[in-house]
Scaffold this motif. Structure first.
Motif, short mmCIF file in Angstrom:
data_model
loop_
_atom_site.label_atom_id
_atom_site.label_comp_id
_atom_site.label_asym_id
_atom_site.label_seq_id
_atom_site.Cartn_x
_atom_site.Cartn_y
_atom_site.Cartn_z
N LYS A 88 -9.55 3.89 -16.58
CA LYS A 88 -9.17 3.02 -15.55
C LYS A 88 -8.81 1.67 -15.89
O LYS A 88 -9.26 0.89 -16.60
N GLY B 111 -14.25 6.21 -8.46
CA GLY B 111 -15.48 5.90 -7.85
C GLY B 111 -16.33 5.37 -8.77
O GLY B 111 -16.30 5.33 -9.74
N SER C 45 -19.12 4.79 -10.85
CA SER C 45 -19.79 5.78 -12.04
C SER C 45 -20.02 5.07 -13.27
O SER C 45 -19.28 5.15 -14.19
N LYS D 73 -10.51 -3.64 -10.09
CA LYS D 73 -12.15 -3.87 -9.94
C LYS D 73 -12.58 -4.35 -11.43
O LYS D 73 -13.63 -5.21 -11.34
N ASP E 33 -16.55 1.22 -6.07
CA ASP E 33 -16.48 0.69 -7.49
C ASP E 33 -16.80 -0.68 -7.80
O ASP E 33 -17.31 -1.18 -8.65
N LEU F 102 -20.44 -1.99 -7.16
CA LEU F 102 -21.11 -1.64 -8.34
C LEU F 102 -20.80 -2.47 -9.48
O LEU F 102 -21.58 -3.19 -10.07
N THR F 103 -19.41 -2.42 -9.84
CA THR F 103 -19.11 -3.25 -11.08
C THR F 103 -19.19 -4.82 -11.26
O THR F 103 -19.74 -5.25 -12.07
N SER G 81 -22.30 -3.50 -16.23
CA SER G 81 -20.83 -3.47 -16.55
C SER G 81 -20.33 -4.21 -17.83
O SER G 81 -20.85 -5.49 -17.88
N ARG G 82 -19.46 -3.46 -18.57
CA ARG G 82 -19.01 -4.26 -19.74
C ARG G 82 -17.99 -5.50 -19.27
O ARG G 82 -18.05 -6.65 -19.80
N ASN G 83 -17.22 -5.35 -18.09
CA ASN G 83 -16.13 -6.28 -17.69
C ASN G 83 -17.00 -7.34 -17.01
O ASN G 83 -16.82 -8.68 -17.25
O1 LIG Z 1 -18.73 -0.97 -17.58
P1 LIG Z 1 -17.32 -1.19 -16.76
O2 LIG Z 1 -17.24 -2.80 -16.54
O3 LIG Z 1 -16.30 -0.55 -17.91
O4 LIG Z 1 -17.32 -0.23 -15.73
C1 LIG Z 1 -17.70 1.11 -15.75
C2 LIG Z 1 -17.33 2.02 -14.38
O5 LIG Z 1 -15.68 1.77 -14.45
C3 LIG Z 1 -17.86 1.93 -13.13
O6 LIG Z 1 -17.45 2.65 -12.19
#
Ligand SMILES: O=P(O)(O)OC[C@H](O)CO
Ligand SMILES: NC(=O)c1ccc[n+]([C@@H]2O[C@H](COP(=O)([O-])OP(=O)(O)OC[C@H]3O[C@@H](n4cnc5c(N)ncnc54)[C@H](O)[C@@H]3O)[C@@H](O)[C@H]2O)c1
Length: 298
Positions: free
Chosen positions: A82, A110, A112, A164, A217, A220-221, A227-229
């Motif tokens: 992504k 989506g 996840s 996102k 998504d 969630l994020t 979430s890493r971001n």
């Molecule tokens: O941990 P992130 O921020 O890379 O998000 C993980 C996934 O894309 C969530 O759907």
């Protein structure tokens, strides 16, 4: 070719989670640039000879990886990354198009988190491809705890999944600055509008942004420290340097480079992307509090 066999390429968090999920109905192989102690780990040549491939390497690495490693032998491919390439502003589907014909490729989107998929917790994903046949073939590999949907809107799914991540950084900043839930909800809602506007420019469908790939998504994020971001955003708000945050993270946060790609594309095509622009400025060193003032003012 290993007819009917499937392999995941990239053994990071998402690659391993997908490997776990795709192993529930049949044998699934996995490969990575460094050898890992994982069941059914194979070398790259073996993996590339499988009929079905799921590629889970970071977006910024894909072009080089394809050039150096990939030879098209009629494999069917699902892209699990992504992000948007920062150096060129190129979408992943365009990069893959030089190597794989349209009917042989699909893109996963989506909500996840790998950490939940690897525990077999239920989730819903979209497999985006021009080819319904490809969707039908890949969806059979997915386990019962993952519901799959079909969409043809590749560009919409790709933009939603990449954008996102940038908005999750913004949301993490919001949380880190203790701005409150009202501010955070406003930011996420306006972020959804912003990414849909950006997507529209490239022909994405509005419905994609309102469904799993977009709102799903994003919600969630942009709402979880899983979430890493989001965690990058929290770190920035705490005044940590980006270098230190990424060093501590040890995993990819695609939003960091994707913010550069979005800035490039928004400037080139004059698309109004105020939140992504402020995220990019913060990543480049702007004080997040000043960004907030500017965001509210403009
Ligand atoms: O941990 P992130 O921020 O890379 O998000 C993980 C996934 O894309 C969530 O759907
Ligand atoms: N982790 C998740 O929850 C999740 C969910 C959906 C999508 N994604 C996306 O999947 C992609 C991968 O994320 P991840 O969580 O697995 O990241 P990660 O940081 O856990 O792992 C990345 C993997 O890519 C490999 N890699 C890096 N550069 C490479 C190269 N040049 N050639 C080959 N392999 C290389 C690394 O060795 C590592 O195994 C990202 O685009 C991410 O946005 C992640």
């Amino acid at each position: 070719m290993r007819k009917g066999q499937i392999a995941v390429i990239g053994a990071g968090k998402w690659g391993q989670a997908l490997h776990f999920a795709l192993s529930s109905k049949q044998e699934c192989f996995i490969s990575s640039r460094t050898k890992r102690d994982i069941k059914n780990f194979v070398d790259l040549d073996f993996a590339l000879s499988c009929e079905y491939l799921v590629i889970a390497i970071p977006a910024q690495e894909i072009r080089t990886w394809l050039k150096e490693n990939f030879v098209f032998k009629n494999q069917k491919i699902l892209v699990a990354s992504k992000g948007i390439e920062a150096s060129s502003g190129e979408f992943l589907n365009n990069i893959y198009a030089d190597f794989v014909p349209d009917e042989n490729i699909g893109f996963i989107s989506g909500p996840s988190f790998a950490a939940e998929v690897i525990k077999a917790l239920p989730c819903a994903l979209v497999l985006n491809s021009k080819s319904k046949e490809l969707y039908d073939e890949f969806s059979k590999f997915f386990p019962d705890f993952i519901k799959t949907y079909y969409s043809k809107d590749i560009i919409g799914a790709e933009i939603a999944g990449a954008y996102k991540n940038v908005l999750a950084i913004a949301s993490g900043i919001c949380e880190g600055l203790n701005l409150g839930k009202n501010a955070q909800a406003s930011l996420i809602a306006r972020g959804l509008v912003e990414m849909q506007r950006f997507g529209k420019h490239f022909g994405a469908k509005k419905a994609t942004f309102l469904g799993l790939s977009g709102a799903g998504d994003l919600f969630l994020t942009a709402n979880s420290t899983m979430s890493r971001n989001y965690r990058v955003g929290l770190g920035l708000a705490q005044g940590k340097s980006l270098e230190l945050i990424l060093e501590e993270l040890k995993e990819v946060a695609e939003g960091v480079k994707t913010a550069t790609a979005i800035e490039k594309l928004s400037n080139k095509y004059t698309i109004y992307t105020p939140i992504a622009k402020e995220v990019k400025l913060i990543l480049d060193g702007k004080n997040p509090k000043d960004s907030l003032k500017d965001l509210i003012k403009n």
